[in-house]
Write a protein that holds these residues in place. Sequence first.
Motif, PDB file in Angstrom:
ATOM      1  N   MET A   1      55.066  87.404 -76.958  1.00 43.08           N
ATOM      2  CA  MET A   1      54.019  88.417 -77.186  1.00 43.08           C
ATOM      3  C   MET A   1      52.792  87.771 -77.817  1.00 43.08           C
ATOM      4  N   LYS A   2      51.621  87.992 -77.228  1.00 46.53           N
ATOM      5  CA  LYS A   2      50.379  87.454 -77.757  1.00 46.53           C
ATOM      6  C   LYS A   2      49.971  88.222 -79.020  1.00 46.53           C
ATOM      7  N   LYS A   3      49.368  87.510 -79.957  1.00 50.18           N
ATOM      8  CA  LYS A   3      48.904  88.106 -81.204  1.00 50.18           C
ATOM      9  C   LYS A   3      47.386  88.014 -81.282  1.00 50.18           C
ATOM     10  N   ILE A   4      46.735  89.150 -81.493  1.00 51.92           N
ATOM     11  CA  ILE A   4      45.273  89.204 -81.546  1.00 51.92           C
ATOM     12  C   ILE A   4      44.824  89.680 -82.921  1.00 51.92           C
ATOM     13  N   LEU A   5      43.941  88.906 -83.552  1.00 48.59           N
ATOM     14  CA  LEU A   5      43.365  89.306 -84.827  1.00 48.59           C
ATOM     15  C   LEU A   5      41.983  89.887 -84.553  1.00 48.59           C
ATOM     16  N   VAL A   6      41.798  91.159 -84.876  1.00 52.12           N
ATOM     17  CA  VAL A   6      40.541  91.852 -84.594  1.00 52.12           C
ATOM     18  C   VAL A   6      39.827  92.145 -85.908  1.00 52.12           C
ATOM     19  N   THR A   7      38.605  91.675 -86.032  1.00 54.18           N
ATOM     20  CA  THR A   7      37.868  91.827 -87.288  1.00 54.18           C
ATOM     21  C   THR A   7      36.923  93.023 -87.245  1.00 54.18           C
ATOM     22  N   THR A   8      36.700  93.599 -88.409  1.00 57.35           N
ATOM     23  CA  THR A   8      35.742  94.693 -88.522  1.00 57.35           C
ATOM     24  C   THR A   8      35.107  94.679 -89.899  1.00 57.35           C
ATOM     25  N   ASP A   9      33.848  95.087 -89.974  1.00 57.48           N
ATOM     26  CA  ASP A   9      33.159  95.238 -91.255  1.00 57.48           C
ATOM     27  C   ASP A   9      32.836  96.717 -91.501  1.00 57.48           C
ATOM     28  N   PHE A  10      33.509  97.590 -90.739  1.00 51.99           N
ATOM     29  CA  PHE A  10      33.343  99.048 -90.826  1.00 51.99           C
ATOM     30  C   PHE A  10      32.035  99.546 -90.211  1.00 51.99           C
ATOM     31  N   SER A  11      31.251  98.666 -89.605  1.00 55.08           N
ATOM     32  CA  SER A  11      30.000  99.099 -88.990  1.00 55.08           C
ATOM     33  C   SER A  11      30.277  99.700 -87.615  1.00 55.08           C
ATOM     34  N   ALA A 103      43.962  83.499 -89.386  1.00 55.21           N
ATOM     35  CA  ALA A 103      44.378  83.419 -87.977  1.00 55.21           C
ATOM     36  C   ALA A 103      45.230  82.182 -87.719  1.00 55.21           C
ATOM     37  N   LYS A 104      44.823  81.056 -88.280  1.00 51.20           N
ATOM     38  CA  LYS A 104      45.567  79.813 -88.064  1.00 51.20           C
ATOM     39  C   LYS A 104      46.913  79.841 -88.762  1.00 51.20           C
ATOM     40  N   GLU A 105      46.939  80.255 -90.033  1.00 50.31           N
ATOM     41  CA  GLU A 105      48.185  80.258 -90.806  1.00 50.31           C
ATOM     42  C   GLU A 105      49.217  81.231 -90.256  1.00 50.31           C
ATOM     43  N   ASN A 106      48.753  82.258 -89.553  1.00 45.34           N
ATOM     44  CA  ASN A 106      49.674  83.264 -89.015  1.00 45.34           C
ATOM     45  C   ASN A 106      49.834  83.161 -87.498  1.00 45.34           C
ATOM     46  N   TYR A 110      44.449  84.773 -80.434  1.00 48.41           N
ATOM     47  CA  TYR A 110      43.020  85.026 -80.253  1.00 48.41           C
ATOM     48  C   TYR A 110      42.450  85.697 -81.497  1.00 48.41           C
ATOM     49  N   ILE A 111      41.170  85.434 -81.756  1.00 51.05           N
ATOM     50  CA  ILE A 111      40.392  86.182 -82.738  1.00 51.05           C
ATOM     51  C   ILE A 111      39.381  87.000 -81.943  1.00 51.05           C
ATOM     52  N   CYS A 112      39.320  88.283 -82.184  1.00 51.54           N
ATOM     53  CA  CYS A 112      38.387  89.162 -81.467  1.00 51.54           C
ATOM     54  C   CYS A 112      37.378  89.712 -82.470  1.00 51.54           C
ATOM     55  N   ILE A 113      36.085  89.478 -82.208  1.00 48.96           N
ATOM     56  CA  ILE A 113      35.044  89.883 -83.150  1.00 48.96           C
ATOM     57  C   ILE A 113      33.829  90.395 -82.388  1.00 48.96           C
ATOM     58  N   SER A 114      33.185  91.406 -82.924  1.00 49.03           N
ATOM     59  CA  SER A 114      31.955  91.902 -82.310  1.00 49.03           C
ATOM     60  C   SER A 114      30.835  90.909 -82.535  1.00 49.03           C
ATOM     61  N   ARG A 115      29.892  90.907 -81.596  1.00 49.03           N
ATOM     62  CA  ARG A 115      28.815  89.924 -81.626  1.00 49.03           C
ATOM     63  C   ARG A 115      27.928  90.058 -82.852  1.00 49.03           C
ATOM     64  N   VAL A 140      38.321  82.339 -79.563  1.00 53.15           N
ATOM     65  CA  VAL A 140      37.538  83.476 -80.054  1.00 53.15           C
ATOM     66  C   VAL A 140      37.043  84.333 -78.897  1.00 53.15           C
ATOM     67  N   ILE A 141      37.208  85.643 -79.028  1.00 51.38           N
ATOM     68  CA  ILE A 141      36.652  86.599 -78.069  1.00 51.38           C
ATOM     69  C   ILE A 141      35.478  87.300 -78.753  1.00 51.38           C
ATOM     70  N   ALA A 142      34.259  87.022 -78.290  1.00 51.77           N
ATOM     71  CA  ALA A 142      33.055  87.643 -78.843  1.00 51.77           C
ATOM     72  C   ALA A 142      32.660  88.815 -77.950  1.00 51.77           C
ATOM     73  N   VAL A 143      32.585  89.997 -78.540  1.00 50.23           N
ATOM     74  CA  VAL A 143      32.383  91.224 -77.760  1.00 50.23           C
ATOM     75  C   VAL A 143      31.036  91.862 -78.107  1.00 50.23           C
ATOM     76  N   PRO A 144      30.245  92.256 -77.103  1.00 52.42           N
ATOM     77  CA  PRO A 144      28.980  92.963 -77.379  1.00 52.42           C
ATOM     78  C   PRO A 144      29.267  94.243 -78.163  1.00 52.42           C
ATOM     79  N   PRO A 145      28.419  94.598 -79.105  1.00 55.60           N
ATOM     80  CA  PRO A 145      28.670  95.778 -79.942  1.00 55.60           C
ATOM     81  C   PRO A 145      28.719  97.085 -79.158  1.00 55.60           C
TER      82      PRO A 145
END
Length: 278
Positions: A1-11, A103-106, A110-115, A140-145
């Motif tokens: 199973m792939k593991k994805i870390l998705v970041t957010t700053d609440f914006s 992300a590395k230690e766990n 993929y790391i998924c983050i908005s642009r 890293v997956i960079a996603v348009p907002p």
Amino acid sequence: MKKILVTTDFSTNSKGALRFAMQLAMQSDCQITFFHSYLVPRPSRWSERVFNSFENSEFAKINKKLRRFIAGVYKSLRLSFTEPLHCVAKQGANPDHNIMTFAKENSFDYICISRNGNGKTSRLLGSNTATLIKKSEVPVIAVPPFYKRTEILSICYASDLFDLDDELKKVTSFSTSIDAKVTLLHLKTPLDYLADTRTFNTLTQKLNKHHISAVFDTLDYEKTLIANINKNIKSIKPSILIMFSNQRRTIFEKIFLSSISAEFSSVSKLPLLVFRKK
């Protein structure tokens, strides 16, 4: 199973990455962990006991806010989710280092983050995205907002044809997990014209074995590399673009030459998946 870390700053803009990750989870067997990096400043006059109490209180508030924020995005998309959500709020003065280390230690895939973020956070999150692309060992997956959730059907893999075998393994691992077709895009330079026709025929046959189509276009030196790529994207019409970034650039290259993948992520209308170049 792939593991994805998705970041957010609440914006609001950070929701683009959340929507993409949620779509990815619908198409593949993967686990999403939602991550928020925060910092609780310590007044110099506070004792260790007082600060620890305040820090624990702030963590509880932030963790609760994170879960509510993620649940709200699921509900806005009319998607069901299983409780408890995988949410992590972690304190750190440097958000990009915080993200990369976790992300590395766990062992995330993929790391998924908005642009970019929103308002006061826009420059910060945008800077984080570029830093992650240039330094992260985890892809890293960079996603348009403004990304809207839609089925991921096709992939454009921009290639310089170096380390092709190694790169194809990573590209096909991602594409098969979501059952998406792949088109390799290569922009020919004068060096390519030293190769005979048989070389590209052999390459095409090799790609066919992986069920990958190819587009070989001539690099227009009167336009930027990004403009050349965008011209082809208009005809290929992929759901996501894959690039490989060379993180071992010389001091000269770091000062005078931009990272094309980081630069492209800042303007692309497509989600961009960036792997480290071997």
